[in-house]
Design a protein around this motif. Sequence first.
Motif, PDB file in Angstrom:
ATOM      1  N   LEU A 165       0.894  -1.463  -0.443  1.00  0.00           N
ATOM      2  CA  LEU A 165       0.000   0.244  -0.024  1.00  0.00           C
ATOM      3  C   LEU A 165       0.525   1.322  -0.141  1.00  0.00           C
ATOM      4  O   LEU A 165       0.453   2.361  -0.758  1.00  0.00           O
ATOM      5  N   LEU A 166       1.407   0.921   0.262  1.00  0.00           N
ATOM      6  CA  LEU A 166       3.153   2.831   0.629  1.00  0.00           C
ATOM      7  C   LEU A 166       3.645   2.595  -0.354  1.00  0.00           C
ATOM      8  O   LEU A 166       3.713   3.867  -0.871  1.00  0.00           O
ATOM      9  N   VAL A 167       3.610   1.356  -1.925  1.00  0.00           N
ATOM     10  CA  VAL A 167       4.122   2.335  -3.031  1.00  0.00           C
ATOM     11  C   VAL A 167       2.622   2.581  -3.990  1.00  0.00           C
ATOM     12  O   VAL A 167       3.257   1.634  -5.136  1.00  0.00           O
ATOM     13  N   SER A 168       1.905   2.598  -3.867  1.00  0.00           N
ATOM     14  CA  SER A 168       1.002   2.647  -4.500  1.00  0.00           C
ATOM     15  C   SER A 168       0.297   3.195  -5.062  1.00  0.00           C
ATOM     16  O   SER A 168       0.045   3.454  -6.036  1.00  0.00           O
ATOM     17  N   SER A 169       1.806   4.825  -5.245  1.00  0.00           N
ATOM     18  CA  SER A 169       1.061   4.872  -6.975  1.00  0.00           C
ATOM     19  C   SER A 169       2.132   4.392  -7.819  1.00  0.00           C
ATOM     20  O   SER A 169       1.758   5.031  -8.474  1.00  0.00           O
ATOM     21  N   LEU A 170       2.041   3.306  -7.680  1.00  0.00           N
ATOM     22  CA  LEU A 170       2.855   1.967  -8.861  1.00  0.00           C
ATOM     23  C   LEU A 170       1.014   1.941  -9.630  1.00  0.00           C
ATOM     24  O   LEU A 170       1.273   1.955 -10.441  1.00  0.00           O
ATOM     25  N   ALA A 171      -0.130   1.899  -8.859  1.00  0.00           N
ATOM     26  CA  ALA A 171      -1.332   2.278  -9.226  1.00  0.00           C
ATOM     27  C   ALA A 171      -1.596   0.782  -9.727  1.00  0.00           C
ATOM     28  O   ALA A 171      -1.969   0.724 -11.369  1.00  0.00           O
ATOM     29  N   HIS A 172      -0.523  -0.454  -9.389  1.00  0.00           N
ATOM     30  CA  HIS A 172      -0.406  -1.220 -10.584  1.00  0.00           C
ATOM     31  C   HIS A 172      -0.905  -2.559 -10.243  1.00  0.00           C
ATOM     32  O   HIS A 172      -0.370  -2.610  -8.987  1.00  0.00           O
ATOM     33  N   ALA A 173      -1.544  -3.777 -10.375  1.00  0.00           N
ATOM     34  CA  ALA A 173      -1.451  -5.205  -9.078  1.00  0.00           C
ATOM     35  C   ALA A 173      -0.198  -6.298  -9.710  1.00  0.00           C
ATOM     36  O   ALA A 173       0.020  -7.262  -9.126  1.00  0.00           O
ATOM     37  N   ASP A 174       0.482  -5.286 -10.045  1.00  0.00           N
ATOM     38  CA  ASP A 174       1.742  -6.262 -10.743  1.00  0.00           C
ATOM     39  C   ASP A 174       3.082  -6.763  -9.246  1.00  0.00           C
ATOM     40  O   ASP A 174       2.982  -5.457  -8.384  1.00  0.00           O
ATOM     41  N   PRO A 175       3.295  -7.292  -9.006  1.00  0.00           N
ATOM     42  CA  PRO A 175       4.158  -8.359  -7.671  1.00  0.00           C
ATOM     43  C   PRO A 175       5.700  -6.623  -7.576  1.00  0.00           C
ATOM     44  O   PRO A 175       5.866  -6.614  -8.827  1.00  0.00           O
ATOM     45  N   LEU A 176       5.723  -6.138  -6.668  1.00  0.00           N
ATOM     46  CA  LEU A 176       6.240  -5.721  -6.008  1.00  0.00           C
ATOM     47  C   LEU A 176       7.953  -5.895  -7.322  1.00  0.00           C
ATOM     48  O   LEU A 176       8.591  -6.907  -6.916  1.00  0.00           O
ATOM     49  N   LYS A 177       8.697  -4.694  -6.833  1.00  0.00           N
ATOM     50  CA  LYS A 177      10.181  -5.091  -7.839  1.00  0.00           C
ATOM     51  C   LYS A 177      11.698  -4.671  -6.740  1.00  0.00           C
ATOM     52  O   LYS A 177      10.966  -3.943  -6.049  1.00  0.00           O
ATOM     53  N   VAL A 178      11.768  -5.718  -6.107  1.00  0.00           N
ATOM     54  CA  VAL A 178      12.845  -5.630  -5.275  1.00  0.00           C
ATOM     55  C   VAL A 178      14.728  -5.608  -5.755  1.00  0.00           C
ATOM     56  O   VAL A 178      14.674  -6.447  -6.107  1.00  0.00           O
ATOM     57  N   ALA A 179      15.093  -4.746  -5.551  1.00  0.00           N
ATOM     58  CA  ALA A 179      16.871  -4.417  -5.696  1.00  0.00           C
ATOM     59  C   ALA A 179      17.223  -5.157  -4.179  1.00  0.00           C
ATOM     60  O   ALA A 179      17.025  -3.850  -3.425  1.00  0.00           O
ATOM     61  N   VAL A 180      17.672  -5.994  -3.626  1.00  0.00           N
ATOM     62  CA  VAL A 180      18.149  -6.050  -1.950  1.00  0.00           C
ATOM     63  C   VAL A 180      20.248  -6.694  -2.958  1.00  0.00           C
ATOM     64  O   VAL A 180      20.584  -7.637  -3.293  1.00  0.00           O
ATOM     65  N   PHE A 181      20.320  -5.264  -1.873  1.00  0.00           N
ATOM     66  CA  PHE A 181      22.137  -5.678  -2.073  1.00  0.00           C
ATOM     67  C   PHE A 181      22.986  -6.590  -0.692  1.00  0.00           C
ATOM     68  O   PHE A 181      21.670  -6.739   0.020  1.00  0.00           O
ATOM     69  N   ASP A 182      23.457  -7.123  -1.162  1.00  0.00           N
ATOM     70  CA  ASP A 182      24.686  -7.041  -0.155  1.00  0.00           C
ATOM     71  C   ASP A 182      24.734  -6.935   1.156  1.00  0.00           C
ATOM     72  O   ASP A 182      24.265  -5.252   0.626  1.00  0.00           O
ATOM     73  N   PHE A 183      24.922  -7.661   1.798  1.00  0.00           N
ATOM     74  CA  PHE A 183      24.494  -6.857   3.296  1.00  0.00           C
ATOM     75  C   PHE A 183      26.219  -6.185   3.947  1.00  0.00           C
ATOM     76  O   PHE A 183      26.915  -6.539   3.112  1.00  0.00           O
ATOM     77  N   GLU A 184      26.572  -5.656   5.092  1.00  0.00           N
ATOM     78  CA  GLU A 184      27.194  -5.079   5.182  1.00  0.00           C
ATOM     79  C   GLU A 184      27.631  -5.732   6.309  1.00  0.00           C
ATOM     80  O   GLU A 184      26.368  -5.535   7.257  1.00  0.00           O
ATOM     81  N   LEU A 185      28.797  -5.106   6.776  1.00  0.00           N
ATOM     82  CA  LEU A 185      29.410  -5.374   7.761  1.00  0.00           C
ATOM     83  C   LEU A 185      30.014  -4.698   8.952  1.00  0.00           C
ATOM     84  O   LEU A 185      31.001  -3.212   8.258  1.00  0.00           O
TER      85      LEU A 185
END
Length: 167
Positions: free
Chosen positions: A10-30
């Motif tokens: 809902l927070l990214v509802s500005s997308l205004a479509h029902a497609d799955p959210l596209k996510v970029a998962v970056f490698d973790f940092e230490l």
Amino acid sequence: MQVPVFVIALLVSSLAHADPLKVAVFDFELLDTSLQGEVNGPQTDEQRRLKDVAEQLRKALAGAGKFVVLDITPVNAAAHASNLQACSGCDVQYAQQLGADLAITGVVQKVSNLILNMNIYLRNTHTGRLVTAMSADFRGNTDESWSRAASYLVRNRLLAPNYGAPQ
């Protein structure tokens, strides 16, 4: 801040479509604040674990069917050259280059070989704002403890249907 996964959508509802959210998962940092880190520098096994828990997160999100996990290869070198937690939004910029709706970063703070903490942050790439953050303390600097901490955060925070719901 506690936000269930359906609220993230809902927070990214500005997308205004029902497609799955596209996510970029970056490698973790230490973030090594242990005395051992000052003396010896980053350990090879810890560097591997940072990549492993990010991959574990990618697989869990892809398997949930609510997200399209994007390949970060085009921006991976730049991401590794940056401190994603202190670069004034470069994580969002990298994720935008990939066409992501969400940028996901993570940090493992090593207090000692016994005491560690894992944090995961989700940012809306359209607004640059933090959507949610989650954290878990864990004990033992082992493959199993890192994996269990990541699994806990995914299962009980990121993908939990009642996460943040009023009790």
